[in-house]
Design a protein around this motif. Structure first.
Motif, short mmCIF file in Angstrom:
data_model
loop_
_atom_site.label_atom_id
_atom_site.label_comp_id
_atom_site.label_asym_id
_atom_site.label_seq_id
_atom_site.Cartn_x
_atom_site.Cartn_y
_atom_site.Cartn_z
N THR A 194 -13.54 9.73 -4.65
CA THR A 194 -12.84 10.06 -3.40
C THR A 194 -11.58 10.88 -3.63
OG1 THR A 194 -12.23 9.13 -1.26
CG2 THR A 194 -11.26 8.08 -3.17
N CYS A 195 -11.07 10.89 -4.85
CA CYS A 195 -9.76 11.52 -5.09
C CYS A 195 -9.80 13.01 -4.72
CB CYS A 195 -9.38 11.36 -6.56
SG CYS A 195 -7.82 12.17 -6.94
N PRO A 196 -8.90 13.45 -3.83
CA PRO A 196 -8.95 14.84 -3.36
C PRO A 196 -8.61 15.85 -4.45
CG PRO A 196 -7.00 13.75 -2.51
CD PRO A 196 -7.83 12.69 -3.16
N VAL A 197 -7.94 15.39 -5.52
CA VAL A 197 -7.59 16.35 -6.57
C VAL A 197 -8.33 16.03 -7.87
CG1 VAL A 197 -5.38 17.11 -5.62
CG2 VAL A 197 -5.46 15.02 -6.97
N LYS A 198 -9.42 15.29 -7.71
CA LYS A 198 -10.40 15.06 -8.78
C LYS A 198 -9.81 14.41 -10.04
CE LYS A 198 -13.91 17.89 -9.25
NZ LYS A 198 -14.74 19.08 -9.44
N PRO A 244 -10.03 11.74 -12.68
CA PRO A 244 -11.10 10.82 -13.09
C PRO A 244 -10.53 9.43 -13.37
CG PRO A 244 -10.48 12.23 -14.93
CD PRO A 244 -9.60 12.63 -13.78
N LEU A 245 -10.14 8.75 -12.31
CA LEU A 245 -9.35 7.51 -12.46
C LEU A 245 -10.04 6.47 -13.32
CD1 LEU A 245 -8.20 7.60 -8.79
CD2 LEU A 245 -6.59 7.43 -10.68
N HIS A 246 -11.33 6.25 -13.07
CA HIS A 246 -11.98 5.17 -13.83
C HIS A 246 -12.12 5.52 -15.30
CE1 HIS A 246 -15.55 7.62 -13.11
NE2 HIS A 246 -16.23 6.84 -13.92
N CYS A 304 -1.71 13.59 -9.09
CA CYS A 304 -1.80 12.74 -7.88
C CYS A 304 -0.90 13.25 -6.75
CB CYS A 304 -1.40 11.32 -8.25
SG CYS A 304 -1.36 10.20 -6.85
N ILE A 305 -1.45 13.22 -5.53
CA ILE A 305 -0.65 13.61 -4.36
C ILE A 305 -0.36 12.40 -3.47
CG2 ILE A 305 -1.42 16.02 -4.38
CD1 ILE A 305 -3.36 15.33 -2.09
N ARG A 306 -0.57 11.21 -4.01
CA ARG A 306 -0.21 9.93 -3.34
C ARG A 306 -0.84 9.79 -1.95
NH1 ARG A 306 1.50 9.77 -7.90
NH2 ARG A 306 3.59 9.20 -8.59
N CYS A 307 -2.14 10.06 -1.88
CA CYS A 307 -2.79 9.94 -0.59
C CYS A 307 -3.26 8.51 -0.31
CB CYS A 307 -3.98 10.90 -0.51
SG CYS A 307 -5.35 10.40 -1.56
N GLY A 308 -3.42 7.74 -1.36
CA GLY A 308 -3.84 6.35 -1.18
C GLY A 308 -5.33 6.18 -0.97
N ALA A 309 -6.11 7.26 -1.00
CA ALA A 309 -7.55 7.13 -0.75
C ALA A 309 -8.21 6.24 -1.80
CB ALA A 309 -8.22 8.50 -0.73
N CYS A 310 -7.72 6.29 -3.04
CA CYS A 310 -8.35 5.48 -4.09
C CYS A 310 -8.15 3.99 -3.81
CB CYS A 310 -7.86 5.88 -5.47
SG CYS A 310 -6.08 5.84 -5.70
N HIS A 319 0.88 -1.17 0.00
CA HIS A 319 0.00 0.00 0.00
C HIS A 319 0.91 1.22 0.00
CE1 HIS A 319 -2.95 2.94 1.49
NE2 HIS A 319 -3.91 2.05 1.28
N ILE A 320 0.51 2.31 -0.64
CA ILE A 320 1.42 3.44 -0.72
C ILE A 320 1.48 4.25 0.57
CG2 ILE A 320 1.31 3.62 -3.23
CD1 ILE A 320 -0.60 5.91 -3.02
N VAL A 321 0.48 4.07 1.45
CA VAL A 321 0.53 4.77 2.74
C VAL A 321 0.79 3.78 3.89
CG1 VAL A 321 -0.78 6.21 4.36
CG2 VAL A 321 -0.98 6.60 1.90
S1 SF4 Z 1 -6.96 9.29 -4.52
FE1 SF4 Z 1 -6.14 10.64 -6.12
S2 SF4 Z 1 -4.48 11.74 -5.14
FE2 SF4 Z 1 -4.94 10.01 -3.82
S3 SF4 Z 1 -3.51 8.37 -4.49
FE3 SF4 Z 1 -5.42 8.06 -5.61
S4 SF4 Z 1 -5.12 9.22 -7.50
FE4 SF4 Z 1 -3.56 9.93 -6.09
#
Ligand code: SF4
Lengths: 488, 232
Positions: A371-375, A377-379, A312-318, A154-156
């Protein structure tokens, strides 16, 4: 460990992940706990949608003017007496840092957690040098290192896949004699690492955000290890992805709070630090300060349809909301960047030959984008990857397009939709299997598909698909009768 | 061409956007949430919030008058059973009326000394079981203390000691990071502050790396206390 973490096929990795029941339980527990913490910390901030817009704007603006911000930042680092190296590849970056250790005769290296240093396989490169010690000082990374550089999941939370007994066994190899109590084990690590900090002559950190206006590095941690890495050794090397810029400390502060809330559900991490080379009259901090700015495939995204991944700010929320990650964990992805962000980013950095499976490791539910804090559009970016792959590999996606178009028309046109409901039960008769009703097939006693055609095949490869009910038994009919009965 | 120019030109080419456009397109935030959030709180509300949010981080929070400050510090030092005390070399200790207290403090404290070397100061910090620092701001929103590194209060001062306390004047309790950042940027730009390092510290160090169990006190101090002097 470079970006790719496994030589096994995607399906083999999935089977292994499926068999790892502890990991699955741990991921599920972490996802559920993080859900509550993340949600409440965002609510407590208030106006979360507007904060997301601001976060997105900051990141998009920086990416748009990236060369200008990098120029400004590197000028300011140099004005403070630091050195900046621009590395196009992982090899260039790690060789440069290896050379610093040689030139400065640095022998005791301490590191704080950094995905980018993992990406360039820096630990191994430095340990190739004779008479060098290197210690990862983040508790999780320390555990992984002592477990023969096991890969993060996991990145976090890199050690999510390890339980306390496994960690106790790992620590016993380096002299731990205590119990499997997390607090006791953490105290042991504190003592063990403290000695290394005090003798360290070179520190290596990552960088959450690099401040263009004054050349300072912004780092956030909860343990305080990064601050010791930045305080004690006389040399500090910062390794950063080239996209990690912010205009000023104000934007860094905005992103820090969004990162903390999204990553661990805190208002702020315990430590958020802005640092550069020590000033001449300061006592501690690095006298020699190097920043390595890494491309390593990131520029593949610039100006194209995947550019948003650089926000991406690598928060791991996704990762923490992803149903696929919940089942296969980090190792299933075979990349140091797992989860939805990894499925988008890994093919951008290293191409489809290595990571072409990952864009399909998604149910496209869209929870990640939401959920991505910086929006980001991953999918949608995953769908784009699939389309690009189809085009590049000269695969014909007209069949998929036609099927999707057909489904769209049928579900969007009431008469066609009703007609489909009338006939789906009868038409599926030849493809379904019937067993006598039991508790297990209670909901399938109408029969079920074991080998469905076309797009439903992926589902029936691993699960049963109930046969559509007879027209008079389907939900719409039931609801209609129910309504009529209640009016009577 | 330098390696930097090659690198940056490549990025400009890859993105299809020419370089050096930023001057005409500076960053202008789309909203003012960073400065407006919590900005309507009264001084009392701000202090209450700072206390609640700090205590949520397991920070011991004290509000005291300048007169009673020595007493609060003595009680704290006693509770930590402090044998090795570390203090900064900073004029704010005198401003907070602590000269007399310092003269009689036992055991004799060690100071972070601007004229001593790195080894001496790191030794003092790593042996300290209690450190008392002077903080710059306290952010009410997150219970965060901010400190800029100075000659008399180095970086490791805040991380190596086992127990840590910081003194902050009540007039420096601000809503959130925006206000502290504004002041720091201003001071850095006009030269009244010269530093290579600014720390935002929110409670004691912690980790959830072992089975997500919260462990308080990992590499940094095991406990953190804030003392706000009521200078209003
Ligand atoms: S939720 Fe958004 S900012 Fe956070 S790790 Fe995933 S892509 Fe990066």
């Amino acid at each position: 460990m470079p970006i790719k973490t496994s030589d096994q096929s995607f399906t083999t990795r999935l089977k292994e992940s499926e068999a790892d029941k502890f990991m699955q339980r741990a991921v599920a527990k972490a996802q559920d706990a993080q859900w509550d913490k993340r949600t409440s910390s965002r609510e407590d901030l208030g106006n979360w949608p507007q904060w997301r817009e601001l976060g997105e704007q900051i990141r998009q603006h920086v990416i748009r003017y990236l060369p200008d911000y990098l120029e400004r930042f590197s000028n300011n680092v140099e004005a403070r007496g630091g050195h900046v190296f621009f590395a196009s590849t992982d090899e260039e970056a790690s060789s440069y840092i290896q050379q610093i250790a040689v030139d400065l005769d640095a022998h005791h290296i301490v590191k704080s957690k950094s995905m980018v240093t993992t990406e360039i396989d820096l630990d191994k490169k430095l340990l190739e040098l004779p008479d060098r010690t290197l210690l990862e000082s983040d508790l999780a990374e320390f555990i992984l290192q002592e477990d023969d550089f096991d890969e993060p999941t996991h990145i976090v939370f890199p050690t999510l896949h390890k339980n306390r007994d496994q960690i106790q066994t790992i620590f016993q190899k380096i002299g731990y004699t205590g119990s499997n109590d997390p607090q006791e084990m953490a105290r042991f690590a504190r003592k063990y690492l403290r000695a290394s900090f005090l003798e360290a002559d070179m520190g290596i950190t990552g960088c959450n955000f690099a401040v263009a206006e004054n050349g300072l590095i912004n780092l956030v941690t909860n343990e305080g290890n990064a601050d010791l890495v930045m305080a004690i050794p006389k040399t500090q090397v910062v390794v950063m992805g080239m996209e990690r810029l912010v205009p000023t400390m104000q934007e860094a502060a905005v992103l820090d709070t969004m990162l903390a809330r999204s990553a661990v559900g805190q208002r702020m991490t315990s430590y958020a630090t802005f640092c550069g080379p020590a000033m001449p009259d300061e006592i501690d901090g690095p006298e020699n300060f190097y920043v390595v700015i890494l491309d390593n495939g990131r520029s593949n995204a610039l100006g194209g349809q995947f550019e948003q991944v650089l926000q991406c700010i690598r928060c791991g929320a996704c990762l923490n909301v992803c149903p696929v990650y919940r089942h296969i964990g980090g190792h299933g992805y075979g990349s140091i960047y797992p989860g939805p962000i990894g499925a988008v980013l890994s093919p951008v950095l290293r191409g489809y030959e290595l990571f072409g499976d990952l864009p399909f490791a998604s149910s496209l539910c869209g929870a990640c984008s939401e959920t991505c804090p910086v929006k980001i559009p991953l999918h949608e970016l995953l769908i784009k990857h699939r389309a690009v792959m189809n085009d590049r590999l000269k695969l014909d996606h007209s069949f998929n397009n036609t099927v999707m178009h057909g489904i769209g028309m049928a579900t969007g046109t009431p008469p066609m939709f009703r007609m489909a409901l009338d006939v789906d039960h009868a038409m599926s008769g030849a493809m379904v299997k019937h067993d006598a009703p039991t508790v297990e097939n209670f909901s399938n006693h109408n029969g079920y598909f074991i080998h469905a055609p076309g797009m439903a095949k992926g589902w029936t490869d691993s699960r049963d698909l109930p046969r559509p009910p007879k027209h008079k038994e389907n939900f719409r009919s039931w609801f209609k009768h129910h309504q009529e009965a209640s009016h009577d | 061409m330098t390696e930097r120019e090659v690198f940056l030109n490549h990025l400009a080419e890859a993105s299809g956007r020419p370089r050096h456009q930023l001057v005409d397109h500076p960053f202008i935030p789309i909203n003012s949430l960073p400065q407006t959030t919590l900005s309507d709180l009264s001084a009392d509300e701000l202090l209450n919030l700072a206390q609640t949010r700090s205590e949520a981080l397991q920070v011991e929070f004290h509000l005291t008058s300048q007169k009673k400050l020595p007493q609060v510090l003595n009680v704290w030092l006693k509770a930590q059973q402090a044998q090795n005390i570390l203090l900064p070399t900073d004029p704010r200790l005198s401003e907070y009326g602590l000269d007399q207290w310092l003269a009689h403090l036992t055991p004799t404290p060690r100071f972070w000394q601007p004229n001593a070397g790195r080894a001496t100061n790191l030794d003092a910090a790593s042996h300290a079981d209690a450190a008392i620092s002077v903080g710059d701001y306290l952010l009410a929103e997150s219970g965060t203390l901010t400190v800029a590194t100075t000659r008399g209060q180095g970086r490791a001062f805040h991380f190596l000691p086992t127990h840590y306390l910081s003194i902050i004047p009540r007039s420096h309790v601000v809503p959130r990071s925006y206000q502290a950042m504004k002041a720091y940027r201003h001071a850095l730009q006009n030269g009244t502050l010269q530093t290579s390092n600014i720390n935002f510290i929110s409670g004691p160090s912690n980790s959830g790396d072992i089975e997500m169990v919260l462990i308080v006190g990992v590499h940094g101090p095991l406990t953190v206390s804030y003392v706000v002097i009521d200078d209003a």
